[in-house]
Design a protein around this motif. Sequence first.
Motif, mmCIF file in Angstrom:
data_model
loop_
_atom_site.group_PDB
_atom_site.id
_atom_site.type_symbol
_atom_site.label_atom_id
_atom_site.label_comp_id
_atom_site.label_asym_id
_atom_site.label_seq_id
_atom_site.Cartn_x
_atom_site.Cartn_y
_atom_site.Cartn_z
ATOM 1 N N THR A 109 0.833 -1.199 0.000
ATOM 2 C CA THR A 109 0.000 0.000 0.000
ATOM 3 C C THR A 109 0.868 1.250 0.000
ATOM 4 O OG1 THR A 109 -1.789 -1.117 1.174
ATOM 5 C CG2 THR A 109 -1.738 1.291 1.286
ATOM 6 N N ILE A 110 1.895 1.268 0.845
ATOM 7 C CA ILE A 110 2.726 2.461 0.981
ATOM 8 C C ILE A 110 3.560 2.684 -0.272
ATOM 9 C CG2 ILE A 110 4.515 3.558 2.385
ATOM 10 C CD1 ILE A 110 3.515 1.935 4.746
ATOM 11 N N VAL A 111 4.194 1.633 -0.757
ATOM 12 C CA VAL A 111 4.990 1.766 -1.987
ATOM 13 C C VAL A 111 4.079 2.125 -3.160
ATOM 14 C CG1 VAL A 111 6.562 0.579 -3.554
ATOM 15 C CG2 VAL A 111 6.676 0.121 -1.104
ATOM 16 N N GLY A 112 2.896 1.518 -3.206
ATOM 17 C CA GLY A 112 1.974 1.794 -4.299
ATOM 18 C C GLY A 112 1.489 3.229 -4.319
ATOM 19 N N ARG A 113 1.160 3.789 -3.156
ATOM 20 C CA ARG A 113 0.713 5.188 -3.115
ATOM 21 C C ARG A 113 1.862 6.139 -3.429
ATOM 22 N NH1 ARG A 113 -3.597 4.864 -4.832
ATOM 23 N NH2 ARG A 113 -3.844 7.091 -4.452
ATOM 24 N N ALA A 114 3.071 5.768 -3.032
ATOM 25 C CA ALA A 114 4.222 6.604 -3.372
ATOM 26 C C ALA A 114 4.421 6.675 -4.878
ATOM 27 C CB ALA A 114 5.478 6.060 -2.690
ATOM 28 N N GLU A 115 4.292 5.533 -5.538
ATOM 29 C CA GLU A 115 4.506 5.472 -6.982
ATOM 30 C C GLU A 115 3.327 6.035 -7.763
ATOM 31 O OE1 GLU A 115 5.943 4.546 -10.812
ATOM 32 O OE2 GLU A 115 6.927 4.810 -8.874
ATOM 33 N N ALA A 116 2.096 5.690 -7.340
ATOM 34 C CA ALA A 116 0.920 6.051 -8.131
ATOM 35 C C ALA A 116 0.428 7.459 -7.859
ATOM 36 C CB ALA A 116 -0.209 5.052 -7.862
ATOM 37 N N PHE A 117 0.675 7.995 -6.670
ATOM 38 C CA PHE A 117 0.091 9.297 -6.336
ATOM 39 C C PHE A 117 1.128 10.324 -5.902
ATOM 40 C CE2 PHE A 117 -2.362 12.493 -4.206
ATOM 41 C CZ PHE A 117 -3.575 12.507 -4.867
ATOM 42 N N ALA A 118 1.907 10.008 -4.877
ATOM 43 C CA ALA A 118 2.803 11.016 -4.300
ATOM 44 C C ALA A 118 3.842 11.510 -5.294
ATOM 45 C CB ALA A 118 3.496 10.455 -3.060
ATOM 46 N N SER A 119 4.305 10.640 -6.172
ATOM 47 C CA SER A 119 5.333 11.034 -7.130
ATOM 48 C C SER A 119 4.778 11.847 -8.286
ATOM 49 C CB SER A 119 6.034 9.786 -7.684
ATOM 50 O OG SER A 119 5.122 8.970 -8.392
ATOM 51 N N ARG A 120 3.460 12.082 -8.296
ATOM 52 C CA ARG A 120 2.827 12.781 -9.416
ATOM 53 C C ARG A 120 1.980 13.972 -8.984
ATOM 54 N NH1 ARG A 120 2.496 8.365 -13.470
ATOM 55 N NH2 ARG A 120 3.266 6.500 -12.425
ATOM 56 N N ASN A 121 1.886 14.219 -7.675
ATOM 57 C CA ASN A 121 0.993 15.264 -7.178
ATOM 58 C C ASN A 121 1.687 16.133 -6.140
ATOM 59 O OD1 ASN A 121 -1.967 14.628 -8.236
ATOM 60 N ND2 ASN A 121 -1.000 12.668 -7.770
ATOM 61 N N PRO A 122 1.155 17.343 -5.893
ATOM 62 C CA PRO A 122 1.753 18.244 -4.903
ATOM 63 C C PRO A 122 1.679 17.681 -3.488
ATOM 64 C CG PRO A 122 0.260 19.423 -6.376
ATOM 65 C CD PRO A 122 0.050 17.968 -6.624
ATOM 66 N N VAL A 123 2.415 18.317 -2.591
ATOM 67 C CA VAL A 123 2.537 17.829 -1.216
ATOM 68 C C VAL A 123 1.193 17.781 -0.483
ATOM 69 C CG1 VAL A 123 3.585 18.285 1.039
ATOM 70 C CG2 VAL A 123 4.948 18.506 -1.050
ATOM 71 N N PRO A 124 0.378 18.845 -0.493
ATOM 72 C CA PRO A 124 -0.876 18.777 0.276
ATOM 73 C C PRO A 124 -1.783 17.627 -0.148
ATOM 74 C CG PRO A 124 -0.400 21.039 -0.361
ATOM 75 C CD PRO A 124 0.556 20.185 -1.102
ATOM 76 N N GLN A 125 -1.983 17.474 -1.459
ATOM 77 C CA GLN A 125 -2.826 16.381 -1.935
ATOM 78 C C GLN A 125 -2.227 15.016 -1.575
ATOM 79 O OE1 GLN A 125 -2.176 19.114 -3.588
ATOM 80 N NE2 GLN A 125 -3.854 19.747 -4.939
ATOM 81 N N SER A 126 -0.902 14.916 -1.648
ATOM 82 C CA SER A 126 -0.253 13.637 -1.348
ATOM 83 C C SER A 126 -0.414 13.270 0.121
ATOM 84 C CB SER A 126 1.236 13.713 -1.705
ATOM 85 O OG SER A 126 1.404 13.936 -3.095
#
Length: 229
Positions: A109-126
């Motif tokens: 879950t953590i690696v997946g959210r890092a790759e799918a969301f956090a690496s593509r979106n701004p800090v607040p949304q992430s």
Amino acid sequence: MSYREIIYNGLWGNNQALVALLGLCPLLAVSNTLINGLGLGLATTLVLVLSNGTISFIRHWVRQEVRLPVFVLVIASFVTAVELAMNAWFHDLHKILGIFIPLIVTNCTIVGRAEAFASRNPVPQSMVDGLSMGAGFTLVLMTLGGLREFIGQGTILSGIHLMFGEASRGLTFSFGDDFHGLILAILPPGAFFGLGLLIALKQVIDKRNARRASAPQAEPQTTTATAEG
């Protein structure tokens, strides 16, 4: 995505335990009581929020070729910090959860959210994504743990003092020593059966909501008068 969509996806629409089916090893292993589920869920949520925010912040400086090792390094750093904090302040709970705290590093879950969301979106949304995904995961852990604890040993909030101190012991509900629960519920197979029932319940609710949304609305009947000339 709007914040509302992010929160909805984390709590229900894309719940990692009920939809993506990620992070099931700790979910099934420690969900024999509600408090165990709450403890691991909060630890996972904290790591999700911090790692998502950090990865989103550094995403422009991380080359694509090394992004996954960097993501794992960031996650492992926060997991180590959380484990040390739990060992210091919640030592008894830390001993019960055991190896599953450091294994948060390998939680898909953590690696997946890092790759799918956090690496593509701004800090607040992430960070909101990490919080909502962690909250959804924690709710499933607590629900599954509460059901297994209640059916298996006839208690609710057993071990609450591990998180909230000795003064909270009185909040534990119990049917008494004469209660003979279903021992299967607190064994590993009970976790699989319980999770399967939760997934099935979600599917039923989603299908019912989809039918209601697609049902044609009744149009008001209109009467027309014709005049003969």
